[in-house]
Design a protein around this motif. Structure first.
Motif, short mmCIF file in Angstrom:
data_model
loop_
_atom_site.label_atom_id
_atom_site.label_comp_id
_atom_site.label_asym_id
_atom_site.label_seq_id
_atom_site.Cartn_x
_atom_site.Cartn_y
_atom_site.Cartn_z
N ALA A 159 0.84 -1.20 0.00
CA ALA A 159 0.00 0.00 0.00
C ALA A 159 0.88 1.26 0.00
CB ALA A 159 -0.94 -0.01 1.20
N GLN A 160 1.97 1.23 0.75
CA GLN A 160 2.89 2.39 0.75
C GLN A 160 3.48 2.60 -0.64
OE1 GLN A 160 5.60 1.08 3.87
NE2 GLN A 160 4.88 2.72 5.21
N VAL A 161 3.86 1.51 -1.30
CA VAL A 161 4.41 1.60 -2.65
C VAL A 161 3.37 2.19 -3.60
CG1 VAL A 161 5.22 0.23 -4.63
CG2 VAL A 161 6.12 -0.24 -2.33
N MET A 162 2.14 1.73 -3.48
CA MET A 162 1.07 2.22 -4.35
C MET A 162 0.82 3.71 -4.11
SD MET A 162 -1.39 -1.08 -4.04
CE MET A 162 -2.58 -0.73 -5.33
N LYS A 163 0.80 4.13 -2.86
CA LYS A 163 0.61 5.55 -2.56
C LYS A 163 1.75 6.38 -3.15
CE LYS A 163 -1.87 4.85 1.79
NZ LYS A 163 -1.77 4.94 3.26
N ALA A 164 2.98 5.89 -3.03
CA ALA A 164 4.13 6.60 -3.59
C ALA A 164 4.03 6.71 -5.10
CB ALA A 164 5.43 5.89 -3.19
N ALA A 165 3.38 5.73 -5.73
CA ALA A 165 3.20 5.74 -7.19
C ALA A 165 2.00 6.58 -7.61
CB ALA A 165 3.04 4.30 -7.69
N GLY A 166 1.33 7.20 -6.64
CA GLY A 166 0.17 8.01 -6.95
C GLY A 166 -1.11 7.21 -7.09
N GLN A 167 -1.09 5.96 -6.69
CA GLN A 167 -2.26 5.08 -6.79
C GLN A 167 -2.98 5.01 -5.44
OE1 GLN A 167 -0.15 1.56 -8.02
NE2 GLN A 167 -0.41 2.03 -10.18
N LYS A 168 -3.42 6.15 -4.98
CA LYS A 168 -4.02 6.23 -3.65
C LYS A 168 -5.33 5.44 -3.54
CE LYS A 168 -1.92 10.71 -2.52
NZ LYS A 168 -0.63 10.19 -2.62
N THR A 169 -6.15 5.49 -4.55
CA THR A 169 -7.42 4.75 -4.52
C THR A 169 -7.15 3.25 -4.47
OG1 THR A 169 -8.49 6.52 -5.76
CG2 THR A 169 -9.62 4.38 -5.70
N GLU A 170 -6.21 2.78 -5.29
CA GLU A 170 -5.88 1.35 -5.32
C GLU A 170 -5.29 0.91 -3.98
OE1 GLU A 170 -5.10 3.61 -7.59
OE2 GLU A 170 -5.47 2.84 -9.61
N ALA A 171 -4.49 1.78 -3.38
CA ALA A 171 -3.91 1.47 -2.07
C ALA A 171 -5.01 1.36 -1.02
CB ALA A 171 -2.90 2.54 -1.67
N PHE A 172 -5.99 2.25 -1.10
CA PHE A 172 -7.12 2.23 -0.18
C PHE A 172 -7.89 0.92 -0.33
CE2 PHE A 172 -11.54 3.30 0.91
CZ PHE A 172 -11.37 3.83 2.17
N VAL A 173 -8.12 0.48 -1.56
CA VAL A 173 -8.85 -0.76 -1.83
C VAL A 173 -8.05 -1.95 -1.30
CG1 VAL A 173 -9.65 -2.29 -3.69
CG2 VAL A 173 -10.13 0.16 -3.79
N LEU A 174 -6.74 -1.94 -1.50
CA LEU A 174 -5.88 -3.02 -0.99
C LEU A 174 -5.97 -3.11 0.53
CD1 LEU A 174 -3.57 -5.15 -1.62
CD2 LEU A 174 -2.02 -3.31 -1.03
N LEU A 175 -5.90 -1.96 1.20
CA LEU A 175 -5.97 -1.95 2.67
C LEU A 175 -7.36 -2.38 3.15
CD1 LEU A 175 -3.94 1.28 3.42
CD2 LEU A 175 -3.29 -1.06 4.02
N GLU A 176 -8.37 -1.99 2.42
CA GLU A 176 -9.74 -2.39 2.78
C GLU A 176 -9.87 -3.92 2.70
OE1 GLU A 176 -13.78 -0.08 1.96
OE2 GLU A 176 -12.92 -0.96 0.14
N TYR A 190 -4.41 1.73 11.08
CA TYR A 190 -3.81 3.06 11.04
C TYR A 190 -3.61 3.53 9.60
CZ TYR A 190 -0.47 6.83 11.62
OH TYR A 190 0.16 8.04 11.55
N ASP A 191 -3.01 2.66 8.77
CA ASP A 191 -2.76 3.02 7.38
C ASP A 191 -4.09 3.27 6.64
OD1 ASP A 191 -0.07 2.93 7.71
OD2 ASP A 191 0.28 1.23 6.38
N TYR A 192 -5.08 2.49 6.92
CA TYR A 192 -6.39 2.66 6.29
C TYR A 192 -6.99 4.01 6.67
CZ TYR A 192 -11.17 1.54 4.82
OH TYR A 192 -12.40 1.54 4.22
N ALA A 193 -6.82 4.39 7.92
CA ALA A 193 -7.37 5.67 8.40
C ALA A 193 -6.64 6.86 7.77
CB ALA A 193 -7.28 5.75 9.91
N MET A 194 -5.38 6.66 7.42
CA MET A 194 -4.59 7.76 6.86
C MET A 194 -4.91 7.90 5.40
SD MET A 194 -3.30 8.76 9.57
CE MET A 194 -2.19 10.07 9.19
#
Length: 194
Positions: A159-176, A190-194
């Motif tokens: 999820a951190q890698v995805m956020k760094a790549a600008g894929q915030k929505t995909e990272a959110f879905v992965l954490l969900e 914590y990461d999901y809340a952020m």
């Protein structure tokens, strides 16, 4: 005079504990010269000198000691500490690819240890820092984990890698999705809340 070596080593170690690193470096250098002249093993001293130089932000000098350690260490000695420190020295020099290359040499000597697993996730983060997002995700997806904590760490890192790549929505879905499997995992929450 074996006791003289032991006393000198104890004094040098005390200087390190007291954070008097330049003085400790001088003492360990003298010990290295004495041990070399007496044909005694120097690997412990090389690691100590490399670590001191690293703390003093002298990455090139540290690397010389760690590489010398790797050349002189017995085949049964654990070289992981040197590899980790060489990676740190490369990070001080802002060379992410070389740091990753050193981390790739860390061996899993005692089954999957926590340190080994953390090194693997750190490698993925280095790849992401070097804009190699796809490679980092593929690396993480190929990791084999043994327990919930390791799987959660891999998902969290991905999820951190995805956020760094600008894929915030995909990272959110992965954490969900990860939270569906581990609803009470504090780091995922914590990461999901952020």
């Amino acid at each position: 005079y074996p006791k003289a070596f032991e006393v000198h080593l104890a004094y040098a170690s005390m200087l390190v504990e007291m954070r008097q690193l330049p003085s400790a470096r001088d003492e360990f250098t003298q010990l290295l010269n004495k041990f070399s002249a007496a044909k005694k093993p120097t690997s412990r001293l090389l690691l100590a000198l490399g670590s001191i130089e690293l703390e003093l932000q002298r990455s090139d000098a540290a690397m010389v000691y760690f590489q010398r350690y790797l050349n002189e260490a017995d085949s049964d000695e654990d070289k992981n500490n040197a590899y980790l420190n060489l990676a740190q020295a490369e990070l001080q020099k802002k060379d992410l690819k070389r740091a990753d290359q050193w981390l790739s040499k860390v061996e899993n000597t005692q089954g999957k240890s926590e340190t080994w697993f953390n090194v693997k996730t750190r490698r993925a983060l280095l790849m992401a820092s070097d804009q190699r997002f796809g490679e980092a995700r593929q690396f993480l997806q190929n990791l084999k984990f043994n327990n919930e904590a390791e799987e959660a760490l891999v998902l969290q890192t991905e999820a951190q890698v995805m956020k760094a790549a600008g894929q915030k929505t995909e990272a959110f879905v992965l954490l969900e999705a990860a939270l569906a499997n581990y609803p009470r995992h504090p780091d995922l929450l914590y990461d999901y809340a952020m």
